[in-house]
Motif scaffolding. Sequence first.
Motif, PDB file in Angstrom:
ATOM      1  N   VAL A  25     119.976 -55.753 -61.571  1.00  0.00           N
ATOM      2  CA  VAL A  25     120.179 -57.016 -62.349  1.00  0.00           C
ATOM      3  C   VAL A  25     119.289 -57.489 -63.353  1.00  0.00           C
ATOM      4  O   VAL A  25     119.378 -57.847 -64.417  1.00  0.00           O
ATOM      5  N   ILE A  26     117.879 -57.139 -62.788  1.00  0.00           N
ATOM      6  CA  ILE A  26     116.784 -57.314 -63.646  1.00  0.00           C
ATOM      7  C   ILE A  26     116.978 -56.598 -65.066  1.00  0.00           C
ATOM      8  O   ILE A  26     116.913 -57.260 -66.184  1.00  0.00           O
ATOM      9  N   PRO A 251     125.599 -69.518 -63.324  1.00  0.00           N
ATOM     10  CA  PRO A 251     126.220 -70.774 -62.549  1.00  0.00           C
ATOM     11  C   PRO A 251     126.565 -70.337 -61.191  1.00  0.00           C
ATOM     12  O   PRO A 251     126.254 -71.342 -60.405  1.00  0.00           O
ATOM     13  N   MET A 252     126.582 -68.968 -60.820  1.00  0.00           N
ATOM     14  CA  MET A 252     126.801 -68.639 -59.536  1.00  0.00           C
ATOM     15  C   MET A 252     125.541 -68.980 -58.722  1.00  0.00           C
ATOM     16  O   MET A 252     125.689 -69.296 -57.630  1.00  0.00           O
ATOM     17  N   ILE A 253     124.305 -68.575 -59.444  1.00  0.00           N
ATOM     18  CA  ILE A 253     122.902 -68.572 -58.761  1.00  0.00           C
ATOM     19  C   ILE A 253     122.914 -69.935 -58.300  1.00  0.00           C
ATOM     20  O   ILE A 253     122.517 -70.510 -57.080  1.00  0.00           O
ATOM     21  N   LEU A 254     123.235 -70.862 -59.164  1.00  0.00           N
ATOM     22  CA  LEU A 254     123.125 -72.458 -58.765  1.00  0.00           C
ATOM     23  C   LEU A 254     123.938 -72.988 -57.666  1.00  0.00           C
ATOM     24  O   LEU A 254     123.475 -73.499 -56.702  1.00  0.00           O
TER      25      LEU A 254
ATOM     26  N   ILE B 121     122.107 -62.262 -52.603  1.00  0.00           N
ATOM     27  CA  ILE B 121     123.555 -62.678 -52.627  1.00  0.00           C
ATOM     28  C   ILE B 121     123.970 -62.056 -54.111  1.00  0.00           C
ATOM     29  O   ILE B 121     125.200 -61.952 -54.490  1.00  0.00           O
ATOM     30  N   ILE B 122     123.058 -62.176 -54.969  1.00  0.00           N
ATOM     31  CA  ILE B 122     123.453 -61.987 -56.606  1.00  0.00           C
ATOM     32  C   ILE B 122     124.196 -60.594 -56.651  1.00  0.00           C
ATOM     33  O   ILE B 122     125.220 -61.004 -57.384  1.00  0.00           O
ATOM     34  N   TRP B 178     125.552 -51.331 -52.308  1.00  0.00           N
ATOM     35  CA  TRP B 178     124.388 -52.351 -53.040  1.00  0.00           C
ATOM     36  C   TRP B 178     125.063 -53.727 -53.142  1.00  0.00           C
ATOM     37  O   TRP B 178     124.382 -54.805 -52.894  1.00  0.00           O
ATOM     38  N   GLN B 179     126.308 -53.657 -53.417  1.00  0.00           N
ATOM     39  CA  GLN B 179     126.703 -54.818 -53.940  1.00  0.00           C
ATOM     40  C   GLN B 179     127.373 -55.888 -52.776  1.00  0.00           C
ATOM     41  O   GLN B 179     127.206 -57.033 -52.591  1.00  0.00           O
ATOM     42  N   TRP B 180     127.728 -54.930 -51.401  1.00  0.00           N
ATOM     43  CA  TRP B 180     128.496 -55.715 -50.444  1.00  0.00           C
ATOM     44  C   TRP B 180     127.513 -56.051 -49.361  1.00  0.00           C
ATOM     45  O   TRP B 180     127.793 -56.754 -48.362  1.00  0.00           O
ATOM     46  N   ILE B 181     126.515 -55.060 -49.311  1.00  0.00           N
ATOM     47  CA  ILE B 181     125.715 -55.502 -47.813  1.00  0.00           C
ATOM     48  C   ILE B 181     125.121 -56.967 -47.746  1.00  0.00           C
ATOM     49  O   ILE B 181     125.377 -57.624 -46.692  1.00  0.00           O
TER      50      ILE B 181
END
Lengths: 273, 310, 474
Positions: A25-26, A251-254, B121-122, B178-181
């Motif tokens: 993600v980074i 927004p999700m993180i928020l 959770i990202i 990676w996404q769902w754990i």
Amino acid sequence: MRSTIYSKALFALAALLVFIWLIPVIWVALTSIKPTAIINSSVPVFFDFPPTLDHYIEVFDRFRFGRAMLNSFITVGVSTVIVMIVALPAAYAVARMNLMHGDTWALVILSLRFMPGMVIVLPYFKMATFFNVIDTQIVLIVVYVAFGLPFAVWILRGFLLDLPKEIEEAARLDGLSWLQIIFRLIMPMAAPGIAVTAIFTFVFSWNEFLFALFLTFDKGSTMPVALQKTIDLYNVLWGSLSAGAVLQLLPMILVVFLLQKHIARGLALGAVK
Amino acid sequence: MAGPSGWFFHNLSLVARQRAVAYLLLAPAVIILLLLAIYPLFYAGVLSFRVDPLYNPNVARFIGWRNFSDLFEDERFWASIRLTLVWAFVVVGAQMILGFFLAVLLDSTVRGIGLLRSLIIIPVFVSPIAMGLNWRFIFEPVSGLANWILSDGLGLEKYSWLSHVDTALTTLMIVDCWQWIPFVALILLAGMQSISPEIIEAARLDRIRGIRFYTKIVLPLIRPVIMVVILIRLVDEIRMFDLNFIMTGGGPGSSTLLASTYDYTIFKHGHLGLMAAYGFLILILINAVVAVFLNTLYRSEKAARRENLN
Amino acid sequence: MKYSDKDIHAYDNAVRSIEHEKKGEFTRRKMLKASAATLGATLAAQFVPSTVYGDVSGTIVHFAASGKRLSNTLTAVKPLFDKVFPNVKLEVVSKPVTEALTQINTYMGSKSSAFDVVTQDHAQFAALQAMGALTDLGPFLKGHEAWLADYEEDVPEMYRDMWNIPKGPAPPGFIAGLAPDGNAMMTFYRKDVFDKAGLKPPKTWTEVLEVAKEIHDPAREQYAYCAAMARNFWAGYQYYGALVSWGGHTFVDEPGGDFTPAHSTEEGYQALHHLVELQKYAHPVTANAGEDEVNRVFGNGTAMFSPLSWGTAVLNDASYTDHYRDWNMAVSPKGSLPNSDHRALTGGFGFFLPTWGGNKETAFAWSKFMNSGDREDIGGSPLIADAIVGAGGQLSRLSTLKRWSDRKPFFNGLMESFPVCVNSSPIVPEAYAIMGAVGEEVADAVNGEKSVEAALKACDKRVHRLMEDGGYYS
């Protein structure tokens, strides 16, 4: 003493794990501020580049992300609220009231989510054309309620089953009505479950693509559809794609941040007993 | 009313009243869903018995069971079903086990754990489209980040990840886990946090700690939540589409051709009838899996609940 | 608008550095970087139309897929059009390009009146005809003979023909679409690498294999070849591009004939066989790549050539790749069987007017405007082509291609390919489905999951079923 060091060590391990987990993600976030030629280089570049806001500008300018963000917020926000309002009583009825075949009802509700998306999308397109709601926010709200409900009911049911049975008995003896029980007693106790369900209902609709694609154009389209436009036929606009992804993620993180503290509340409720 | 018979009647109507209220609470959900599910199911049902090309509506007609017999004779169809089942069970198993361990790790009261929970959770949230494409980028066999870490960072050989029939499926599994754990972990964690503090206190007094606490005490108590998550994940993994389609589209060759992706390519080529038929078969498959799952594991849950009540 | 050598030099420098250009001067770099709308607006500021049609009014909705060659070019030309038709409201709506084809077919299949003009891939025109969605533009062209003559002279006949419906009940000369955009599959190669190895772009498939062997150097991460072999229409195009160069066809005795699939032939075998052989020298991503991935590995310098690629001009774009000066194009290779020849698989995006759309006169006026060339005396302007290219598009008119070819070597390739072009798909509604089915089998063969013979047999079987369903064999 030992347990504190132990738990601090575990925390450090967890933090490291989270960091490694988030590297992809980074990477996306980094890509969103890299100049295109550097994105396409043959060797990964980490920090040694002049950052640029070009992609963010392009995303708002050419891909009309501002409008897409607004549409996403409205359609997903409203539908999530509706889902929670309808799902909580339903889950409660199924989980804690002696309904005949209660679990069967739950399964029927859940099974409506089993259908692969593309099979449903065509009839929905025809219905939406018939009711003339193509490219509106209403149509997506309706669709997202339909898709969020089964999952929400099923997950809430699980959490509600968890709670001790004695609560209702005590409350009924105190003369509380069912709605009062649900909203004043059960809701606080099941707060972690409710928060989790709300988060995930929100998320699944936030990233939903297929129905937004079929049922909207430019005016009503949500972020996933706008984001897909960065994929040109011969050339993916990585910078804009990543910029849009970051904008879609923030927004999700928020939302998670705000709701996640409810997940930790369980321990404090020993007072109820 | 006095006497035993009066008390009995009073109770009976109480139960009936409770049931009525329950149906009332259930009604909005069921009504909404029925309204929005009836037409699509009917439409798709009719469509599955027709040939109805999107590109040539003039030749649309009824053809009975031909779509289904075509699928049953198609080697690729069976391969995709096999692949989907293997995929679902392997991936859900991995996610449940690893998710549990992650939940244990995050079940802490150290300051800052809330931040970690929100961050981990990202992966669940990130747009599958954007993330899937970026994963393709990361796994690019020559210039991608993953291989750069392997070769320049760890001195290992570069791996072919998504670019070879032997490795593509495993790579997809890694990304899916990676996404769902974190998703599994968060739900299990919420379940753990709902455990009555008395039990936790009792365990502490009995000096049950660490991994034994989690496996012997917590695990049985969050059983309903676990069942819920397994079911949800199983159903979703059988329907897995976004990541699969974006990252590989079923390729290279047919090595990652899961059911929904195959169905979608059939749709894209305009074979609406065949797509509907396959969609129904997937639906039946899911229902079968769910039925089997519930039958075997759920019966014991009911028994455990009955035990709790007594 | 001619640009001097000094301008070109300054352009190169400006592109390579990250300092800002002089204020106020609308340089090439700005033009190529600006968003389509601002580009169009700036060009419109310089535009003085010879005639203004103030009495024409109404709203027209144009649907195009989102993307550089698609909705972007429309947005760029729109401000110019607005000056000629100030009281017409032109709305450009779009959907993601990966889904647009299906969306258009869905809308047209539902007889939707939502759009007045649609941009669609040429391969879909037979399907659109089957849906009854096409409007004959002949009546609208009456009174514009001079314009039509110019269009027919500038756009090669074989290319233009792809938008004229030749079969079926439509009368001869049924012009269904006008195409401002064109593309062809051709050989893309790194001139610097080839020069260094003393090689010329390959003219036959045998030479292709030889060249690939010569420059393949995986140890230095220099892979010879890359192509789009994703298991869908991409791989389908690879196979058909090779097939026609060997003298093969989709159907026996095409065009006309009885629609018997013709993949299991000597030509088909040679075509697929060479593609499978090339995998030895392939960049790893080839196994499942779309053209976007191919372009990327071309751009980052890890792959050196492709005998058959759609490519587009992105490889000549300085902001996309450091090798923008080294990528050159040539006509695609030919086979060595008796009927083999250089045949460029060609396609492009054209405008059509849906039967159920409104404001047909105005919609036609817009289509005509966008398809006009440089000649101002018949309603055109050089700024139109400038806007299209600036927005990332490519042209179909030889004159405008020539004008831009100094900055876009890709356009040289197009100019060479259009005269020998071949329609990239059979002219039947089933075209896209055929492409996809064949593509799946080809991808299996290329990845070693099927033998060449088995794959070709499967192609024949699946195409046969498609045509059977379409009622071609009754």
